[in-house]
Write a protein that holds these residues in place. Sequence first.
Motif, PDB file in Angstrom:
ATOM      1  N   VAL A  79       0.854  -1.184   0.000  1.00 31.90           N
ATOM      2  CA  VAL A  79       0.000   0.000   0.000  1.00 31.90           C
ATOM      3  C   VAL A  79       0.892   1.236   0.000  1.00 31.90           C
ATOM      4  CG1 VAL A  79      -1.815   1.254   1.219  1.00 31.90           C
ATOM      5  CG2 VAL A  79      -1.774  -1.241   1.285  1.00 31.90           C
ATOM      6  N   LYS A  80       0.598   2.139  -0.909  1.00 31.29           N
ATOM      7  CA  LYS A  80       1.404   3.362  -1.015  1.00 31.29           C
ATOM      8  C   LYS A  80       0.509   4.583  -0.939  1.00 31.29           C
ATOM      9  CE  LYS A  80       5.336   1.629  -3.576  1.00 31.29           C
ATOM     10  NZ  LYS A  80       6.144   1.735  -4.795  1.00 31.29           N
ATOM     11  N   ALA A  81       1.113   5.726  -0.704  1.00 32.89           N
ATOM     12  CA  ALA A  81       0.373   6.977  -0.740  1.00 32.89           C
ATOM     13  C   ALA A  81      -0.003   7.276  -2.190  1.00 32.89           C
ATOM     14  CB  ALA A  81       1.214   8.104  -0.170  1.00 32.89           C
ATOM     15  N   LEU A  82      -1.217   7.732  -2.374  1.00 34.96           N
ATOM     16  CA  LEU A  82      -1.735   8.026  -3.698  1.00 34.96           C
ATOM     17  C   LEU A  82      -0.879   9.085  -4.387  1.00 34.96           C
ATOM     18  CD1 LEU A  82      -4.277   7.028  -5.196  1.00 34.96           C
ATOM     19  CD2 LEU A  82      -5.450   9.030  -4.320  1.00 34.96           C
ATOM     20  N   ASN A  83      -0.528   8.818  -5.626  1.00 26.68           N
ATOM     21  CA  ASN A  83       0.243   9.749  -6.462  1.00 26.68           C
ATOM     22  C   ASN A  83       1.589  10.141  -5.851  1.00 26.68           C
ATOM     23  OD1 ASN A  83      -1.905   9.796  -8.296  1.00 26.68           O
ATOM     24  ND2 ASN A  83      -2.930  11.409  -7.141  1.00 26.68           N
ATOM     25  N   GLY A  84       2.132   9.302  -4.957  1.00 24.99           N
ATOM     26  CA  GLY A  84       3.449   9.578  -4.384  1.00 24.99           C
ATOM     27  C   GLY A  84       3.476  10.735  -3.395  1.00 24.99           C
ATOM     28  N   LYS A  85       2.280  11.265  -3.046  1.00 29.42           N
ATOM     29  CA  LYS A  85       2.240  12.384  -2.098  1.00 29.42           C
ATOM     30  C   LYS A  85       2.211  11.855  -0.668  1.00 29.42           C
ATOM     31  CE  LYS A  85      -0.360  15.318  -5.231  1.00 29.42           C
ATOM     32  NZ  LYS A  85      -1.711  15.779  -5.551  1.00 29.42           N
TER      33      LYS A  85
END
Length: 50
Positions: A28-34
Amino acid sequence: MAKDVRCEVNNCLYWESGNQCGAERIIVKALNGKKAEHSKETDCETFEAV
Ligand code: SF4
């Protein structure tokens, strides 16, 4: 470590009935790299459409 991942994305390859995620592991990552500040700003990268 999460052992019980609930997910409502029922068009994912790993989705199982009862809203269970059947993947060995998920990323799971932060949306759009933000920098995420709310759950809406996170994103399951393990998702695969069926
Ligand atoms: S891989 Fe991600 S999107 Fe797919 S069922 Fe698991 S938690 Fe949901």
